[in-house]
Design a protein around this motif. Sequence first.
Motif, PDB file in Angstrom:
ATOM      1  N   PHE A 102      -0.690 -24.294 -12.549  1.00 49.63           N
ATOM      2  CA  PHE A 102      -0.702 -24.649 -11.153  1.00 49.63           C
ATOM      3  C   PHE A 102      -1.147 -23.447 -10.313  1.00 49.63           C
ATOM      4  CE2 PHE A 102       0.740 -26.172  -7.181  1.00 49.63           C
ATOM      5  CZ  PHE A 102       1.538 -25.208  -6.600  1.00 49.63           C
ATOM      6  N   ARG A 103      -2.013 -23.697  -9.318  1.00 47.56           N
ATOM      7  CA  ARG A 103      -2.414 -22.598  -8.432  1.00 47.56           C
ATOM      8  C   ARG A 103      -1.758 -22.727  -7.059  1.00 47.56           C
ATOM      9  NH1 ARG A 103      -8.872 -23.033  -8.880  1.00 47.56           N
ATOM     10  NH2 ARG A 103      -9.201 -22.354 -11.022  1.00 47.56           N
ATOM     11  N   TYR A 104      -2.026 -23.825  -6.381  1.00 51.43           N
ATOM     12  CA  TYR A 104      -1.449 -23.996  -5.039  1.00 51.43           C
ATOM     13  C   TYR A 104      -1.366 -25.462  -4.673  1.00 51.43           C
ATOM     14  CZ  TYR A 104      -6.150 -25.027  -3.223  1.00 51.43           C
ATOM     15  OH  TYR A 104      -7.372 -25.588  -2.989  1.00 51.43           O
ATOM     16  N   PHE A 105      -0.584 -25.766  -3.624  1.00 55.03           N
ATOM     17  CA  PHE A 105      -0.671 -27.099  -3.030  1.00 55.03           C
ATOM     18  C   PHE A 105      -0.660 -26.971  -1.512  1.00 55.03           C
ATOM     19  CE2 PHE A 105       3.516 -27.684  -1.302  1.00 55.03           C
ATOM     20  CZ  PHE A 105       4.476 -27.302  -2.224  1.00 55.03           C
ATOM     21  N   LYS A 106      -1.151 -28.034  -0.869  1.00 52.00           N
ATOM     22  CA  LYS A 106      -1.193 -28.047   0.597  1.00 52.00           C
ATOM     23  C   LYS A 106      -0.498 -29.297   1.106  1.00 52.00           C
ATOM     24  CE  LYS A 106      -5.923 -26.675   1.267  1.00 52.00           C
ATOM     25  NZ  LYS A 106      -7.050 -26.596   2.210  1.00 52.00           N
ATOM     26  N   THR A 107       0.290 -29.156   2.143  1.00 55.54           N
ATOM     27  CA  THR A 107       0.784 -30.327   2.852  1.00 55.54           C
ATOM     28  C   THR A 107      -0.032 -30.361   4.143  1.00 55.54           C
ATOM     29  OG1 THR A 107       2.434 -29.212   4.203  1.00 55.54           O
ATOM     30  CG2 THR A 107       3.073 -29.807   1.968  1.00 55.54           C
ATOM     31  N   ASP A 108       0.375 -31.193   5.106  1.00 64.16           N
ATOM     32  CA  ASP A 108      -0.449 -31.180   6.320  1.00 64.16           C
ATOM     33  C   ASP A 108      -0.161 -29.959   7.188  1.00 64.16           C
ATOM     34  OD1 ASP A 108       1.295 -33.644   8.436  1.00 64.16           O
ATOM     35  OD2 ASP A 108       2.033 -32.007   7.190  1.00 64.16           O
ATOM     36  N   LYS A 109       0.952 -29.239   6.877  1.00 69.08           N
ATOM     37  CA  LYS A 109       1.292 -28.125   7.767  1.00 69.08           C
ATOM     38  C   LYS A 109       1.309 -26.740   7.107  1.00 69.08           C
ATOM     39  CE  LYS A 109       2.335 -30.313  11.699  1.00 69.08           C
ATOM     40  NZ  LYS A 109       2.855 -31.600  11.490  1.00 69.08           N
ATOM     41  N   TYR A 110       1.436 -26.671   5.762  1.00 65.79           N
ATOM     42  CA  TYR A 110       1.458 -25.354   5.146  1.00 65.79           C
ATOM     43  C   TYR A 110       0.834 -25.399   3.768  1.00 65.79           C
ATOM     44  CZ  TYR A 110       5.441 -26.532   2.053  1.00 65.79           C
ATOM     45  OH  TYR A 110       6.250 -27.085   1.106  1.00 65.79           O
ATOM     46  N   LYS A 111       0.546 -24.227   3.241  1.00 65.47           N
ATOM     47  CA  LYS A 111      -0.047 -24.118   1.909  1.00 65.47           C
ATOM     48  C   LYS A 111       0.841 -23.210   1.081  1.00 65.47           C
ATOM     49  CE  LYS A 111      -4.309 -22.502  -0.307  1.00 65.47           C
ATOM     50  NZ  LYS A 111      -5.705 -22.151  -0.088  1.00 65.47           N
ATOM     51  N   LEU A 112       1.249 -23.701  -0.069  1.00 67.87           N
ATOM     52  CA  LEU A 112       2.084 -22.893  -0.957  1.00 67.87           C
ATOM     53  C   LEU A 112       1.238 -22.439  -2.125  1.00 67.87           C
ATOM     54  CD1 LEU A 112       5.668 -23.566  -2.207  1.00 67.87           C
ATOM     55  CD2 LEU A 112       3.880 -23.120  -3.866  1.00 67.87           C
ATOM     56  N   THR A 113       1.133 -21.129  -2.313  1.00 72.88           N
ATOM     57  CA  THR A 113       0.353 -20.591  -3.417  1.00 72.88           C
ATOM     58  C   THR A 113       1.294 -19.845  -4.338  1.00 72.88           C
ATOM     59  OG1 THR A 113      -1.437 -20.222  -1.851  1.00 72.88           O
ATOM     60  CG2 THR A 113      -1.676 -19.231  -4.012  1.00 72.88           C
ATOM     61  N   MET A 114       1.081 -20.021  -5.643  1.00 71.10           N
ATOM     62  CA  MET A 114       1.916 -19.306  -6.589  1.00 71.10           C
ATOM     63  C   MET A 114       1.068 -18.384  -7.441  1.00 71.10           C
ATOM     64  SD  MET A 114       4.520 -20.527  -9.563  1.00 71.10           S
ATOM     65  CE  MET A 114       3.313 -20.877 -10.810  1.00 71.10           C
ATOM     66  N   TYR A 115       1.580 -17.190  -7.671  1.00 74.24           N
ATOM     67  CA  TYR A 115       0.895 -16.234  -8.535  1.00 74.24           C
ATOM     68  C   TYR A 115       1.895 -15.842  -9.606  1.00 74.24           C
ATOM     69  CZ  TYR A 115      -1.433 -11.859  -9.878  1.00 74.24           C
ATOM     70  OH  TYR A 115      -2.048 -10.836 -10.570  1.00 74.24           O
ATOM     71  N   GLU A 116       1.594 -16.183 -10.866  1.00 72.66           N
ATOM     72  CA  GLU A 116       2.546 -15.852 -11.918  1.00 72.66           C
ATOM     73  C   GLU A 116       1.977 -14.762 -12.805  1.00 72.66           C
ATOM     74  OE1 GLU A 116       3.935 -19.199 -14.110  1.00 72.66           O
ATOM     75  OE2 GLU A 116       5.267 -17.999 -15.392  1.00 72.66           O
ATOM     76  N   THR A 117       2.747 -13.720 -13.050  1.00 74.56           N
ATOM     77  CA  THR A 117       2.262 -12.634 -13.895  1.00 74.56           C
ATOM     78  C   THR A 117       2.481 -12.994 -15.360  1.00 74.56           C
ATOM     79  OG1 THR A 117       4.376 -11.514 -14.021  1.00 74.56           O
ATOM     80  CG2 THR A 117       2.990 -11.017 -12.130  1.00 74.56           C
ATOM     81  N   GLN A 118       1.905 -12.202 -16.239  1.00 74.20           N
ATOM     82  CA  GLN A 118       2.054 -12.450 -17.669  1.00 74.20           C
ATOM     83  C   GLN A 118       3.507 -12.381 -18.093  1.00 74.20           C
ATOM     84  OE1 GLN A 118      -0.679 -13.836 -18.539  1.00 74.20           O
ATOM     85  NE2 GLN A 118      -1.439 -12.495 -20.128  1.00 74.20           N
ATOM     86  N   SER A 119       4.295 -11.578 -17.375  1.00 68.24           N
ATOM     87  CA  SER A 119       5.691 -11.432 -17.777  1.00 68.24           C
ATOM     88  C   SER A 119       6.572 -12.547 -17.226  1.00 68.24           C
ATOM     89  CB  SER A 119       6.218 -10.082 -17.275  1.00 68.24           C
ATOM     90  OG  SER A 119       6.005 -10.008 -15.878  1.00 68.24           O
ATOM     91  N   GLY A 120       5.997 -13.439 -16.435  1.00 67.32           N
ATOM     92  CA  GLY A 120       6.789 -14.557 -15.943  1.00 67.32           C
ATOM     93  C   GLY A 120       7.342 -14.358 -14.548  1.00 67.32           C
ATOM     94  N   THR A 121       7.004 -13.253 -13.909  1.00 69.90           N
ATOM     95  CA  THR A 121       7.439 -13.054 -12.523  1.00 69.90           C
ATOM     96  C   THR A 121       6.579 -13.931 -11.625  1.00 69.90           C
ATOM     97  OG1 THR A 121       7.848 -10.761 -13.091  1.00 69.90           O
ATOM     98  CG2 THR A 121       7.877 -11.312 -10.762  1.00 69.90           C
ATOM     99  N   LYS A 122       7.220 -14.655 -10.707  1.00 73.15           N
ATOM    100  CA  LYS A 122       6.458 -15.549  -9.841  1.00 73.15           C
ATOM    101  C   LYS A 122       6.494 -15.087  -8.397  1.00 73.15           C
ATOM    102  CE  LYS A 122       7.459 -19.823 -12.455  1.00 73.15           C
ATOM    103  NZ  LYS A 122       8.085 -19.186 -13.599  1.00 73.15           N
ATOM    104  N   PHE A 123       5.299 -15.026  -7.808  1.00 75.13           N
ATOM    105  CA  PHE A 123       5.182 -14.717  -6.384  1.00 75.13           C
ATOM    106  C   PHE A 123       4.778 -16.006  -5.698  1.00 75.13           C
ATOM    107  CE2 PHE A 123       5.207 -10.058  -6.241  1.00 75.13           C
ATOM    108  CZ  PHE A 123       5.145  -9.781  -7.595  1.00 75.13           C
ATOM    109  N   VAL A 124       5.564 -16.453  -4.727  1.00 76.16           N
ATOM    110  CA  VAL A 124       5.279 -17.711  -4.048  1.00 76.16           C
ATOM    111  C   VAL A 124       5.133 -17.431  -2.569  1.00 76.16           C
ATOM    112  CG1 VAL A 124       6.148 -20.019  -3.577  1.00 76.16           C
ATOM    113  CG2 VAL A 124       6.685 -18.922  -5.738  1.00 76.16           C
ATOM    114  N   ILE A 125       4.003 -17.790  -2.001  1.00 72.74           N
ATOM    115  CA  ILE A 125       3.783 -17.498  -0.586  1.00 72.74           C
ATOM    116  C   ILE A 125       3.385 -18.758   0.172  1.00 72.74           C
ATOM    117  CG2 ILE A 125       1.331 -16.858  -0.803  1.00 72.74           C
ATOM    118  CD1 ILE A 125       1.918 -14.564   1.161  1.00 72.74           C
ATOM    119  N   ASN A 126       3.983 -18.944   1.347  1.00 77.44           N
ATOM    120  CA  ASN A 126       3.637 -20.077   2.200  1.00 77.44           C
ATOM    121  C   ASN A 126       2.825 -19.569   3.378  1.00 77.44           C
ATOM    122  OD1 ASN A 126       5.104 -21.844   0.626  1.00 77.44           O
ATOM    123  ND2 ASN A 126       6.968 -21.607   1.829  1.00 77.44           N
ATOM    124  N   THR A 127       1.627 -20.144   3.520  1.00 78.24           N
ATOM    125  CA  THR A 127       0.754 -19.705   4.612  1.00 78.24           C
ATOM    126  C   THR A 127       0.267 -20.929   5.382  1.00 78.24           C
ATOM    127  OG1 THR A 127      -1.202 -19.931   3.238  1.00 78.24           O
ATOM    128  CG2 THR A 127      -0.148 -17.781   3.253  1.00 78.24           C
TER     129      THR A 127
END
Lengths: 119, 171
Positions: A59-84
Amino acid sequence: MIYNLYIFNPDGQCLYYGEWNRTKASGLSSDEEYKLVYGMLYSLKPFVTRLSPATSDSFRYFKTDKYKLTMYETQSGTKFVINTATDWSSNVINNILHTLYKDVFVEFAVKNPMMSLSE
Amino acid sequence: SSGINAEWPLRPGMSINKAPVNGTFTRSGQPIMEVVNDPKAYPLTVSFGRGKIGANEKLMLASTFHSLYAISSKISPVEKSSGIRMMETDEFVLHCFQTITGVKFFIIVDHKQTACEPLLHRIYQLYTDYVLKNPFYLIDMPIRCELFDQNMKKIIDQVERANVYNSATLS
């Protein structure tokens, strides 16, 4: 416009939460919200794998009508999730997340001997 | 060995020696394990793949998506957000359209596909015309309306023809 950012460790614990222009609270306590966000991403994984026409997919990202959630997962399993805001380009966002990982997280969190990565 | 994912069972749609397989039997009714264990059958070509999604699994995937949709609206940092309208992975894009009554239509396409929103609207139109107006259709049950299937096929064929045309003219 960046709304908020979550960083999860591979076990699902929220290591960091940052908020900038958030205008709506979720109505849940912080802990509950982190669990809900992580749970959603955790369920998304097999959903994406099952539906994908390819052998492995993430999974890379999803968009609703008001925000976009993007996820960046590292090889070690750490997840960075940002709403823009929805109009932000994926390239820009992924650069930000990658830089965040490389120059901030790895430098100051991972390499910090005082910091335990399970809390 | 090469390119075989250990999780993939030999399921309908896969093949032995190019003949498609049905469950644990070949088309001619022979159990697969018999073919695999018979030394005279070798060399043998077996192809594996992700199985077709069964009806039950479709229901489970749809419920999962329904929950994900609701959660994405709940965790929104901004007021009055809808659920997931569009989701992108490395290999596909998912578009979702929710009607005012809460019925959701979602479609899985590749990255090159355009005009998914109008397509979903047209499918919604088909739903209202051939499913809802069908006196024998029971609400919230799986859709088994022939006219709906026929017209759906027509629309999808149109989209695919347009795709071929677009890729031909652009290259």
